[in-house]
Design an enzyme around this catalytic site. Structure first.
Site, PDB file in Angstrom:
ATOM      1  N   TYR A   1      -4.666   6.436  -1.812  1.00 20.31           N
ATOM      2  CA  TYR A   1      -4.353   6.676  -0.401  1.00 20.31           C
ATOM      3  C   TYR A   1      -4.172   8.164  -0.112  1.00 20.31           C
ATOM      4  O   TYR A   1      -4.447   8.616   0.990  1.00 20.31           O
ATOM      5  CB  TYR A   1      -3.050   5.967  -0.009  1.00 20.31           C
ATOM      6  CG  TYR A   1      -3.204   4.525   0.368  1.00 20.31           C
ATOM      7  CD1 TYR A   1      -3.620   3.578  -0.563  1.00 20.31           C
ATOM      8  CD2 TYR A   1      -2.898   4.085   1.656  1.00 20.31           C
ATOM      9  CE1 TYR A   1      -3.730   2.249  -0.216  1.00 20.31           C
ATOM     10  CE2 TYR A   1      -3.006   2.758   2.007  1.00 20.31           C
ATOM     11  CZ  TYR A   1      -3.425   1.842   1.065  1.00 20.31           C
ATOM     12  OH  TYR A   1      -3.528   0.523   1.409  1.00 20.31           O
TER      13      TYR A   1
ATOM     14  N   LYS B   1      -4.799  -1.724 -14.207  1.00 19.32           N
ATOM     15  CA  LYS B   1      -6.161  -1.924 -14.710  1.00 19.32           C
ATOM     16  C   LYS B   1      -6.319  -0.967 -15.885  1.00 19.32           C
ATOM     17  O   LYS B   1      -7.195  -0.092 -15.924  1.00 19.32           O
ATOM     18  CB  LYS B   1      -7.169  -1.650 -13.573  1.00 19.32           C
ATOM     19  CG  LYS B   1      -8.608  -1.997 -13.879  1.00 19.32           C
ATOM     20  CD  LYS B   1      -8.905  -3.494 -13.876  1.00 19.32           C
ATOM     21  CE  LYS B   1     -10.341  -3.753 -14.329  1.00 19.32           C
ATOM     22  NZ  LYS B   1     -10.624  -5.190 -14.505  1.00 19.32           N
TER      23      LYS B   1
ATOM     24  N   ASP C   1      -7.067  -7.950 -11.918  1.00 17.64           N
ATOM     25  CA  ASP C   1      -7.992  -9.051 -11.606  1.00 17.64           C
ATOM     26  C   ASP C   1      -7.375 -10.386 -12.025  1.00 17.64           C
ATOM     27  O   ASP C   1      -7.390 -11.366 -11.273  1.00 17.64           O
ATOM     28  CB  ASP C   1      -9.380  -8.822 -12.243  1.00 17.64           C
ATOM     29  CG  ASP C   1      -9.322  -8.375 -13.704  1.00 17.64           C
ATOM     30  OD1 ASP C   1      -8.214  -8.134 -14.225  1.00 17.64           O
ATOM     31  OD2 ASP C   1     -10.396  -8.282 -14.334  1.00 17.64           O
TER      32      ASP C   1
ATOM     33  N   ASP D   1      -1.063  -3.094  -2.087  1.00 21.36           N
ATOM     34  CA  ASP D   1      -1.520  -3.442  -0.733  1.00 21.36           C
ATOM     35  C   ASP D   1      -2.258  -4.776  -0.774  1.00 21.36           C
ATOM     36  O   ASP D   1      -1.998  -5.687   0.014  1.00 21.36           O
ATOM     37  CB  ASP D   1      -2.447  -2.327  -0.219  1.00 21.36           C
ATOM     38  CG  ASP D   1      -2.956  -2.618   1.184  1.00 21.36           C
ATOM     39  OD1 ASP D   1      -2.137  -3.009   2.035  1.00 21.36           O
ATOM     40  OD2 ASP D   1      -4.168  -2.447   1.417  1.00 21.36           O
TER      41      ASP D   1
ATOM     42  N   ASP E   1      -0.850  -8.877   0.402  1.00 21.74           N
ATOM     43  CA  ASP E   1      -1.481  -9.741   1.413  1.00 21.74           C
ATOM     44  C   ASP E   1      -1.834 -11.091   0.794  1.00 21.74           C
ATOM     45  O   ASP E   1      -1.675 -12.133   1.422  1.00 21.74           O
ATOM     46  CB  ASP E   1      -2.761  -9.104   1.979  1.00 21.74           C
ATOM     47  CG  ASP E   1      -2.498  -8.343   3.278  1.00 21.74           C
ATOM     48  OD1 ASP E   1      -1.411  -7.747   3.408  1.00 21.74           O
ATOM     49  OD2 ASP E   1      -3.388  -8.343   4.166  1.00 21.74           O
TER      50      ASP E   1
HETATM   51  C1  IPM Z   1       0.215  -2.029   4.887  1.00 21.32           C
HETATM   52  C2  IPM Z   1      -0.976  -1.688   5.747  1.00 21.32           C
HETATM   53  C3  IPM Z   1      -1.215  -0.186   5.650  1.00 21.32           C
HETATM   54  C4  IPM Z   1      -1.543   0.128   4.206  1.00 21.32           C
HETATM   55  C5  IPM Z   1      -2.302   0.332   6.591  1.00 21.32           C
HETATM   56  C6  IPM Z   1      -2.031  -0.020   8.029  1.00 21.32           C
HETATM   57  C7  IPM Z   1      -2.488   1.813   6.450  1.00 21.32           C
HETATM   58  O1  IPM Z   1      -2.082  -2.425   5.379  1.00 21.32           O
HETATM   59  O2  IPM Z   1       1.321  -1.536   5.177  1.00 21.32           O
HETATM   60  O3  IPM Z   1       0.063  -2.798   3.946  1.00 21.32           O
HETATM   61  O4  IPM Z   1      -2.695  -0.024   3.767  1.00 21.32           O
HETATM   62  O5  IPM Z   1      -0.637   0.531   3.494  1.00 21.32           O
HETATM   63 MN    MN Z   2      -1.707  -3.889   3.779  1.00 25.97          MN
END
Ligand code: IPM
Ligand code: MN
Length: 351
Positions: A141, A186, A218, A242, A246
């Site tokens: 990032y 990884k 993975d 990240d 999710d």
């Molecule tokens: C998160 C979001 C952010 C990230 C984006 C909006 C930059 O997806 O907080 O997980 O990738 O960190």
């Molecule tokens: Mn995210």
């Protein structure tokens, strides 16, 4: 007096933040705590109003506050223009970096009231209770970026100090939880992952009470679905965290209930995991619980543990009684503001 910088942002951000503020005001009344909320622009709205996704005034206010409560950022009008130099996300990334918020904590639990909403079978998800600790100010990032017409690159770089400080946070949480840390990396391919693994292995020698495990990302993506119960504290770098978080969000049944905190030295920012959900903007249908639970995490950070507990309990009651938005109650949904009203009412009643 606790000074809270409130950054509603884009999309459903303002609506869900209003409900969290409503809940915090009930706490303030009930428990005699003095909050001072001040509002600032961030993200797409800040680009529109100030041509800057993180105006200096917003950044200064965050630096001078006791905590930051954050809604969501992002607007489709910026997404389909990859050449655009101003993007809402830059506001959040710069804020994380400038405030030194190097650890992102994302708790994932399955609620018994919500088993039916997860695409995973009940026997896989019951009793899941994990904490994802994601490094937040390093890696891909923030590494050097290059691009030309025909090629592009993002540098992934970590130094040992960045790994150590976030590992310490994971260790502290593991000690008050089930005493297990899984490092996701990884290391079979990446030099940065090998440095992570070596550093964490060294730290593990000082903590014989904690069980350290090491897992390739993975495989971890697969384990998250087939056996999520095995995880207690997950420790990982920025991009893996990240993605994995999710993925983990489907366990709880709705991403609309997942809260997070981002912490650094004496600083904290609290935000729901979901994004700005532009399709729901101004419709009063978005689930405010992730933001309300983020506010509860904020109170814990401010050492208001009893107050935090009260919010969590009121949220549980709303889930039990199915006072929920459409993601959790298709047939008889409550609106965003009704959910906030109900939780506030429960707080003011006798908890
Ligand atoms: C998160 C979001 C952010 C990230 C984006 C909006 C930059 O997806 O907080 O997980 O990738 O960190
Ligand atoms: Mn995210």
């Amino acid at each position: 007096m606790l000074n809270i910088a409130v950054l509603p942002g884009d999309g459903i951000g303002p609506e869900i933040i209003s409900e969290a503020i409503k809940v915090l005001k009930s706490i303030s009344e009930k428990r005699n705590i003095d909050f001072n909320f001040s509002y600032y622009d961030v993200g797409g709205i800040a680009i529109d109003k100030h041509s800057d996704p993180l105006p200096q005034s917003t950044l200064n206010a965050c630096k001078n506050s006791d905590a930051v409560l954050f809604g969501a950022i992002g607007d489709p009008k910026f997404d389909n223009d990859p050449d655009s130099t101003l993007r809402p996300e830059q506001g959040l990334l710069k804020l994380r970096k400038e405030l030194g918020l190097y650890a992102n904590l994302r708790p994932v639990k399955s609620y018994s009231q919500l088993f039916e909403f997860s695409p995973l079978k009940k026997d896989r998800i019951e009793n899941v209770d994990m904490l994802i600790v994601r490094e937040l100010t390093g890696g891909l990032y923030f590494g050097e970026k290059k691009s030309s017409k025909t090629s592009a690159s993002d540098l992934c770089e970590y130094n040992i100090n960045e790994i150590e400080r976030v590992t310490e946070i994971a260790v502290n949480y593991a000690k008050i939880r089930r005493k297990k840390i899984t490092l996701i990396d990884k290391a079979n391919v990446l030099e940065t992952s090998r440095l992570w693994r070596k550093t964490v292995q060294n730290i593990s020698k000082k903590h014989s009470d904690i069980n350290f495990e090491y897992m390739f990302v993975d495989n971890a993506a697969m384990q998250m679905i087939i056996n999520p119960k095995q995880f207690d504290v997950i420790l990982t770098e920025n991009l893996f965290g990240d993605i994995i978080s999710d993925e983990a969000s489907v366990i709880g049944g709705s991403i609309g209930i997942l809260c997070s905190s981002s912490i650094g030295k004496n600083r904290g920012l609290f935000e729901p995991i979901h994004g700005s959900y532009p399709q729901a903007k101004n419709k009063n249908i978005a689930n405010p619980i992730a933001t309300i639970l983020s506010a509860a995490m904020m109170l814990e950070f401010l050492n208001l543990n009893e107050e935090s507990r009260i919010i969590k309990k009121a949220v549980n009651i709303s889930l039990e009684n199915k006072i929920s938005t459409a993601d959790l109650n298709k047939n008889n949904p409550s609106t965003t503001s009704e959910v906030g009203d109900y939780i506030s009412k429960k707080i003011k009643e006798n908890l």
